[in-house]
Write an enzyme that holds these catalytic residues in place. Structure first.
Site, PDB file in Angstrom:
ATOM      1  N   LYS A 132      -5.999  -0.311  -8.394  1.00 17.61           N
ATOM      2  CA  LYS A 132      -6.916   0.620  -7.745  1.00 17.61           C
ATOM      3  C   LYS A 132      -6.973   1.929  -8.527  1.00 17.61           C
ATOM      4  CE  LYS A 132      -8.235  -1.938  -4.321  1.00 17.61           C
ATOM      5  NZ  LYS A 132      -9.644  -2.328  -4.142  1.00 17.61           N
TER       6      LYS A 132
ATOM      7  N   ASP B 299     -11.752  18.332   0.266  1.00 21.84           N
ATOM      8  CA  ASP B 299     -11.659  18.172   1.714  1.00 21.84           C
ATOM      9  C   ASP B 299     -10.261  18.589   2.151  1.00 21.84           C
ATOM     10  OD1 ASP B 299      -9.882  15.708   1.855  1.00 21.84           O
ATOM     11  OD2 ASP B 299     -11.556  14.883   0.724  1.00 21.84           O
TER      12      ASP B 299
ATOM     13  N   HIS C 166      -7.241  15.884   1.455  1.00 17.13           N
ATOM     14  CA  HIS C 166      -6.699  15.861   0.104  1.00 17.13           C
ATOM     15  C   HIS C 166      -6.044  17.195  -0.257  1.00 17.13           C
ATOM     16  CE1 HIS C 166      -9.209  12.215  -0.354  1.00 17.13           C
ATOM     17  NE2 HIS C 166      -8.262  11.871  -1.202  1.00 17.13           N
TER      18      HIS C 166
ATOM     19  N   HIS D 136       0.858  -1.189   0.000  1.00 21.32           N
ATOM     20  CA  HIS D 136       0.000   0.000   0.000  1.00 21.32           C
ATOM     21  C   HIS D 136       0.894   1.240   0.000  1.00 21.32           C
ATOM     22  CE1 HIS D 136      -2.653   3.087   1.707  1.00 21.32           C
ATOM     23  NE2 HIS D 136      -3.672   2.340   1.343  1.00 21.32           N
TER      24      HIS D 136
ATOM     25  N   ASP E 161      -9.741  14.256  -4.342  1.00 23.76           N
ATOM     26  CA  ASP E 161      -9.214  12.956  -4.743  1.00 23.76           C
ATOM     27  C   ASP E 161      -9.085  12.870  -6.270  1.00 23.76           C
ATOM     28  OD1 ASP E 161      -9.270  10.319  -5.715  1.00 23.76           O
ATOM     29  OD2 ASP E 161     -10.658   9.580  -4.222  1.00 23.76           O
TER      30      ASP E 161
ATOM     31  N   CYS F  86      -4.287  12.103  -3.099  1.00 28.24           N
ATOM     32  CA  CYS F  86      -3.472  12.079  -1.875  1.00 28.24           C
ATOM     33  C   CYS F  86      -2.177  11.308  -2.068  1.00 28.24           C
ATOM     34  CB  CYS F  86      -4.259  11.509  -0.700  1.00 28.24           C
ATOM     35  SG  CYS F  86      -4.549   9.728  -0.760  1.00 28.24           S
ATOM     36  N   TYR F  87      -2.172  10.334  -3.025  1.00 23.08           N
ATOM     37  CA  TYR F  87      -0.959   9.551  -3.258  1.00 23.08           C
ATOM     38  C   TYR F  87       0.083  10.339  -4.040  1.00 23.08           C
ATOM     39  CZ  TYR F  87      -3.602   5.711  -1.369  1.00 23.08           C
ATOM     40  OH  TYR F  87      -4.331   4.923  -0.519  1.00 23.08           O
TER      41      TYR F  87
ATOM     42  N   ASP G 221      -5.728   8.519  -7.028  1.00 21.09           N
ATOM     43  CA  ASP G 221      -6.190   9.318  -5.888  1.00 21.09           C
ATOM     44  C   ASP G 221      -5.161  10.412  -5.641  1.00 21.09           C
ATOM     45  OD1 ASP G 221      -6.857  10.395  -3.380  1.00 21.09           O
ATOM     46  OD2 ASP G 221      -7.630   8.497  -2.640  1.00 21.09           O
TER      47      ASP G 221
ATOM     48  N   ARG H 111      -2.673   1.307  -4.559  1.00 19.41           N
ATOM     49  CA  ARG H 111      -2.409  -0.126  -4.616  1.00 19.41           C
ATOM     50  C   ARG H 111      -2.568  -0.604  -6.053  1.00 19.41           C
ATOM     51  NH1 ARG H 111      -6.658  -2.689  -0.777  1.00 19.41           N
ATOM     52  NH2 ARG H 111      -7.795  -0.753  -1.164  1.00 19.41           N
TER      53      ARG H 111
END
Length: 483
Positions: free
Chosen positions: A319, A420, A423, A274, A413, A324-325, A322, A316
């Protein structure tokens, strides 16, 4: 049980049924595709002569999982956005690629002053809300009003447990995650009042209590043991200069056991790799000076291949992208840029000894335990990048600026999601990482070609091991080194 969406036609499905006497029934009308407006349904043409014999020859189309369908939807939304960019005039492109600072600052400062009733579900995460907003504003080089800073310091002091550590709110159970958020917030504020409010003696005792016999840490009393707990404990202890051999013992061996066959790091042994845990594990190992215990070549490959066609990172394998990654994966790659000599040594060793990189590494020695642990984080940031970006840093900026920004302020995201503070924090952190990742000299400024859009988009640099603004880190380092 995995839900699947079938693309097989009604005729193909009917071919599986037992033969019926009499004329075949009329086929059902076709359904409208997902997310499309309803249209008048047209009847299918009657089946051609031959019936079952011809139906049996019809090839079945492949089935798609729900995740595959969602992936195609995201790719289509992102492609539409990029298509507008590539077809726009130069002036329009410049406007599209601009970081909307004023809107983000308004959104973040507004959140520090007032949050709506819906935020009651985050009552146990209030130090995190402080960190996400304060750190984001620091990245944007926005200074807080002194009364706001004092209010935050007072609030976090009420979250500090009398026996050490910080809870999610006043009189709540101390927790390593909220301790990390509280300490990073106070370091970002950076005033003497903020830094001296941290009770380091009690904090050290709390961390010893969270230490497990496996060498790892648990998040809170009776809580879960994982790589996230290890990182938050080691990061905080290093940042406030209380990290020693007792806290460090066995952590590296536990994290090493969490590296998976893919190369990434999972939350606990035998789980799935992850992005968040990979960053946490890698950063903790660097702070412990035990990074050579990891298989860095396979870790590098796993992280680099998490950047997808959307230009952002997924957390991952298989997936969705996103925002945030952008930090969790982007910062991990940025850390590896300073570790290429270790990567090369592991590759040479594995070729000569036929042993996997990282295999057979020694445990922390007594001489290492006596070393000044806080220096590891300080010396690491002084290193020059030993190689250029190991990911497409400009493409990542494109995803953040075009797909993650919200016009009213804040980041999200992916397209279709709401903004939010979480993020906003990690998209901006990832944007900073990508802007500075092509630098060779750690003290230099990025060249204009490495900053997508106008140069005014450039954010403050961060210390990627702690995710605090670099100037704030140096202030805290000097303060706690003199304690």
């Amino acid at each position: 049980m995995v839900r699947r969406l079938s693309l097989r036609s009604p005729r193909t499905l009917r071919a599986r049924r037992p033969p019926q006497r009499g004329p075949p029934p009329l086929p059902p009308p076709p359904t409208a595709p997902m997310d499309s407006p309803s249209q008048p349904q047209q009847p299918l043409p009657p089946p051609a002569e031959g019936g079952p014999a011809e139906d049996s020859e019809a090839a079945e189309l492949p089935q798609l999982t729900v995740t595959q369908v969602e992936q195609m939807k995201v790719e289509a939304k992102v492609a539409d956005i990029y298509r507008v960019l590539f077809g726009a005039a130069p002036h329009t492109k410049s406007l599209m690629l601009e970081l909307w600072r004023d809107q983000h600052i308004e959104y973040l400062t507004g959140g520090l002053k007032h949050l709506g009733p819906s935020f009651h579900v985050l009552d146990a995460n209030r130090p995190w809300l402080c960190y996400w907003m304060v750190h984001s504003l620091a990245l944007l080089d926005e200074t807080l009003d002194e009364d706001v800073e004092d209010y935050i310091v007072d609030f976090l002091s009420r979250c500090q447990d009398k026996d050490g550590g910080y809870g999610g709110g006043p009189r709540q159970l101390p927790h390593l995650a909220t301790t990390y958020a509280a300490v990073n917030t106070l370091v970002t504020i950076g005033s003497e009042r903020a830094l001296s409010s941290i009770n380091r003696d009690n904090l050290y005792k709390f961390m010893l209590q969270m230490k497990d016999t496996s060498g790892a840490f648990r998040m809170h009393e009776g809580g879960e043991i994982d790589v996230r707990a290890c990182y938050t404990a080691i990061s905080v202890a290093s940042l406030v200069n209380i990290l020693d051999g007792a806290l460090a013992k066995g952590v590296g061996n536990y994290i090493r056991r969490c590296q998976t066959y893919e190369g990434g790091i999972s939350g606990e042994p035998y789980a799935e790799a992850h992005g968040g845990y990979t960053f946490c594990g890698l950063a903790a190992m660097i702070l412990l000076n035990e990074v050579d215990k990891l298989d860095l070549p396979s870790l590098t490959g796993w992280v680099a291949f998490r950047q997808g066609v959307e230009c952002g990172f997924q957390g991952r394998t298989n997936k969705l992208v996103d925002g945030c990654y952008s930090f969790w994966q982007g910062a991990a790659v940025a850390l590896i840029q300073k570790l290429i000599t270790v990567v090369d040594e592991q590759l040479k060793s594995s070729y000569s000894s036929k042993r996997p990189p990282g295999d057979g590494a020694c445990a922390t020695s007594s001489s290492t335990e006596a070393m000044y642990y806080a220096k590891f984080g300080f010396d690491f940031i002084k290193k020059s990048n030993q190689i250029g970006p190991l990911f497409h840093n400009v493409a990542l900026q494109q995803y953040i600026l075009l797909c993650a920004q919200v016009l009213e302020g804040g980041l999200r995201d992916k397209p279709g999601k709401n903004r939010d503070h979480y993020h906003s924090c990690y998209c901006l952190s990832g944007l900073s990482v990508s802007q500075y990742s092509a630098m060779v000299d750690s003290d230099a400024c990025p060249l204009p070609q490495h900053v997508l859009g106008p140069y005014s988009n450039l954010l403050e640099p961060i210390h990627p091991l702690y995710n605090v603004v670099l100037d704030k880190y140096h202030t805290a380092y000097e303060f706690f080194s003199s304690e």
